[in-house]
Each structure stands twice: as structure tokens, then as C-alpha cells.
Design an enzyme around this catalytic site. Structure first.
Site, PDB file in Angstrom:
ATOM      1  CG  HIS A   1      -1.236   3.514   5.263  1.00  0.00           C
ATOM      2  ND1 HIS A   1      -2.836   3.178   5.055  1.00  0.00           N
ATOM      3  CD2 HIS A   1      -0.552   2.596   4.548  1.00  0.00           C
ATOM      4  CE1 HIS A   1      -2.504   2.222   4.364  1.00  0.00           C
ATOM      5  NE2 HIS A   1      -1.621   1.804   3.893  1.00  0.00           N
TER       6      HIS A   1
ATOM      7  CB  SER B   1      -0.900   0.064   1.296  1.00  0.00           C
ATOM      8  OG  SER B   1      -0.220   0.046   2.245  1.00  0.00           O
TER       9      SER B   1
ATOM     10  CG  ASP C   1      -5.581   4.468   5.684  1.00  0.00           C
ATOM     11  OD1 ASP C   1      -5.376   4.167   4.742  1.00  0.00           O
ATOM     12  OD2 ASP C   1      -4.478   4.818   6.421  1.00  0.00           O
TER      13      ASP C   1
END
Lengths: 179, 179
Positions: A96, A56, A122
Site C-alpha cells: 500500500h 487494493s 489501513d
């Protein structure tokens, strides 16, 4: 060196030598543990080194890359930083980037994250009803990067037999290897 | 005598240590470099609406719209230990309810070898400019800054702020018509 000579070696060891080998094996294990716990103290993070497990954050981080984290409470969270956080109901921490951040004057802070390679933020990954992350969700902030090295742990986790084989080989080698 | 296993083991160990040393040289040769540079940011069109934020609280929040011009040359930031630049454009402002708000409006990934001379005219933002409440209308000081996160081949992950930010104010009235 074939198997027979290996066992010959073991047979020829006396009690003293055997205990010495066991002790040096224990020494290796405990120093590894000490380094890990020491890193936890120095970095302030409960998991100072993490392996990237998903794509990701591509093309920055690929599966199997290693990240070094710090988590100093006095360092503020800012937008653009890469944070590693835990979400309730998920065992695996997520790596992230911070996309939005709102900080009140009593320095309580809430922020939203997004993976570089994901097209949406998210909120779908957080716990149901959770809109923001706060400081207590953070495991650490990415400070250093080393490629590929974590591939070994990914292999070990995906093929448990390989893990046990490696552990058995290492253990045997350390116990039988004579100085 | 040296068996095949022993020879393989020593070749592997030597190759790994050479690789580790070269990686460290790569890291140390670039860690002290200065990665700041100048950018030119301007806003073209700015307006603010008051609409329900269905992605979050469903309450009516301020939603800013803007288009911007961006001109910069980042070619000289790349060297042998820069795999990727992650550019992000941050809006930073203060509201009565939050002392610090940071919202990323736009981002871009530039890999090494790609074109790093940017000259955008009248660009739309990539992400929605939601405020956490109603703090955008007639807000006098919103600062736009371009920053980049340097992703190395191996090493630290610094976040660098460009010099040359742009401040603007939002209109005192909400836009009610469709854009």
C-alpha cells in the site's frame, strides 16, 4: 518420443551418467537459491520480489503483477511511496501507499498507509490497537514493476495439483534429458 | 524428427524471449526521461480547529481545513510506457514535537488517455488534515507540493516532485463555530 523410449533412455544410462544428471539438477536448484539470497543481500529486503495478491492498488497494480523491492535503512520513508509491510497476525505482506508520516528529530518515524483502490486508510487492517506503522514493519519499498509475470505463482498456489505436475515434469525433464 | 511438443515448446520459448526483449526496449526508451513540470497551487480558505481525533488517540488534536486552487498541464508526461499517474498533494511542515510531518491532503489517478489538464478552483481536501498533536495553530510555514508517482507498463516507479510549491500559515486562533 513416447514413454517406452523415455524409459529406454534411462535404462541405457550408466551409473556415471545418472549421477551427472542428478548433479546438474542440484546445480540448477542451488543457483536459483543463490540468486534469491544474493538479491536479498543487494536489495536489503527479506523478500526482494513480491507478487501482488489483491486488487487494493488497482488500477496501478493488478493481481499477478510483479514488484521489485529495495529496503535500504539509510533511505528515509516518504509520503507517496509504495511500501510492502507486514502486520502482526497476518502472514501475507500488504502492498500500500504511505498517506501520512510523522518523523521525530531522533529519526523515529511513524506512518499510515492506504490502498489506492480502498476508500479508507489501513487502520482497520493493522493489529488491534495499532495506529501507526514504523520502520521495522517494512519489508521493502516498490522500485520496479513487471506486469502479469506473477500470475504463474498465483496459479500454482491456488491449484496445488498444477504445481506438483509442473514440478514433476521439470524434474523428470532435467533428470532424463541427455546432452 | 520434431514432435508437436518440441515445436510448441520452441515457438513458446521464442515468443517469450521476443516479448521480454520488447518489454526491455520499452523500459530503456523511457527510463532517462525527465518527468518534472510546473504547477500552480494556491490556498483559498484556511482555518484550524482543535477537536478529538476519534480515528486515532481520541485526544484533542489540531485539525486543519483548507480549500485550494490547482492548475497544471500533465499531458506531455504521458508516453508509451506510462500507464497511470498517481497525483498527490502533500502538506509538509515542522512542529515542536515532530521534525518532519507529511500529510497527503488530496490525490487523483489519471490513466493514459484521460484528461490531464487540471484546473481546479476552491477544491476541498480529500483527506482530513490531522496533526499529530497541536502543531497547526499559528504554524507559520506549511508547504503544499504536488507530486506524482509514475506507474509504467513495465519499469521503474519514480516519485516526481513538481516545481512550484505554495507556502501558507495557519491562523493564530482556533475556529470554534461550525463551518
Amino acid at each position: 518420443m513416447d514413454i517406452a523410449t523415455v524409459f529406454d533412455d534411462v535404462k541405457r544410462m550408466n551409473k556415471r551418467q545418472f549421477f551427472y544428471q542428478v548433479l546438474s539438477f542440484g546445480m540448477i536448484v542451488s543457483s536459483a537459491l543463490m540468486i534469491w539470497k544474493g538479491l536479498m543481500v543487494v536489495t536489503g529486503s527479506e523478500s526482494p520480489i513480491v507478487v501482488v495478491l489483491s486488487g487494493s492498488m488497482e488500477p496501478a497494480f493488478h493481481r499477478g503483477d510483479l514488484l521489485f523491492l529495495t529496503n535500504y535503512p539509510e533511505e528515509p520513508v516518504r509520503v507517496g511511496e509504495i511500501v510492502v509491510f507486514k502486520v502482526e497476525g497476518r502472514d501475507i505482506p500488504i502492498v500500500h501507499r504511505v498517506l501520512k508520516l510523522h518523523e521525530k528529530d531522533n529519526s523515529t518515524v511513524k506512518f499510515l498507509t492506504k490502498g489506492d483502490n480502498n476508500s479508507v486508510d489501513d487502520r482497520g487492517l493493522y493489529a488491534p490497537g495499532q495506529l501507526w506503522l514504523t520502520k521495522k514493519d517494512i519489508v521493502g519499498r516498490a522500485r520496479g514493476f513487471l506486469p502479469y509475470v506473477g500470475m504463474v505463482t498465483i496459479l500454482m498456489n491456488e491449484y496445488p495439483k498444477f504445481k506438483y505436475a509442473v514440478l514433476a515434469c521439470l524434474g523428470l525433464y532435467v533428470l532424463m534429458h541427455r546432452e | 524428427m520434431h514432435s508437436v511438443l518440441q515445436r510448441g515448446n520452441s515457438i513458446l520459448a521464442y515468443a517469450l524471449s521476443v516479448l521480454a526483449f520488447l518489454t526491455f526496449c520499452c523500459f530503456i526508451s523511457t527510463v532517462f526521461l525527465n518527468y518534472t513540470t510546473n504547477t500552480d497551487i494556491k490556498t483559498v480558505k484556511v482555518l484550524v480547529k482543535n477537536v478529538p481525533d476519534y480515528s486515532a488517540s481520541r485526544e484533542k488534536n489540531d485539525l486543519g481545513f483548507l480549500t485550494f486552487d490547482l492548475k497544471t498541464d500533465l499531458t506531455h508526461l504521458f508516453n508509451w510506457n506510462v500507464k497511470q499517474l498517481f497525483l498527490y498533494l502533500t502538506a509538509e511542515y515542522t512542529t515542536p514535537s515532530n521534525e518532519l510531518n507529511q500529510v497527503v491532503l488530496w490525490d487523483k489517478i489519471i490513466l493514459r488517455g484521460e484528461n490531464a489538464v487540471l484546473d481546479f478552483k476552491n477544491m476541498n481536501t480529500k483527506y482530513y488534515f490531522w496533526d499529530d498533536g497541536n502543531g497547526l495553530k499559528s504554524n507559520k510555514n506549511i508547504t503544499l507540493t504536488l507530486s506524482w508517482n509514475i506507474i509504467p507498463n513495465a519499469g521503474l516507479l519514480p516519485n516526481v516532485f513538481a516545481t512550484g510549491s505554495h507556502s501558507f500559515k495557519f491562523p493564530v486562533e482556533y475556529t470554534t463555530s461550525r463551518m
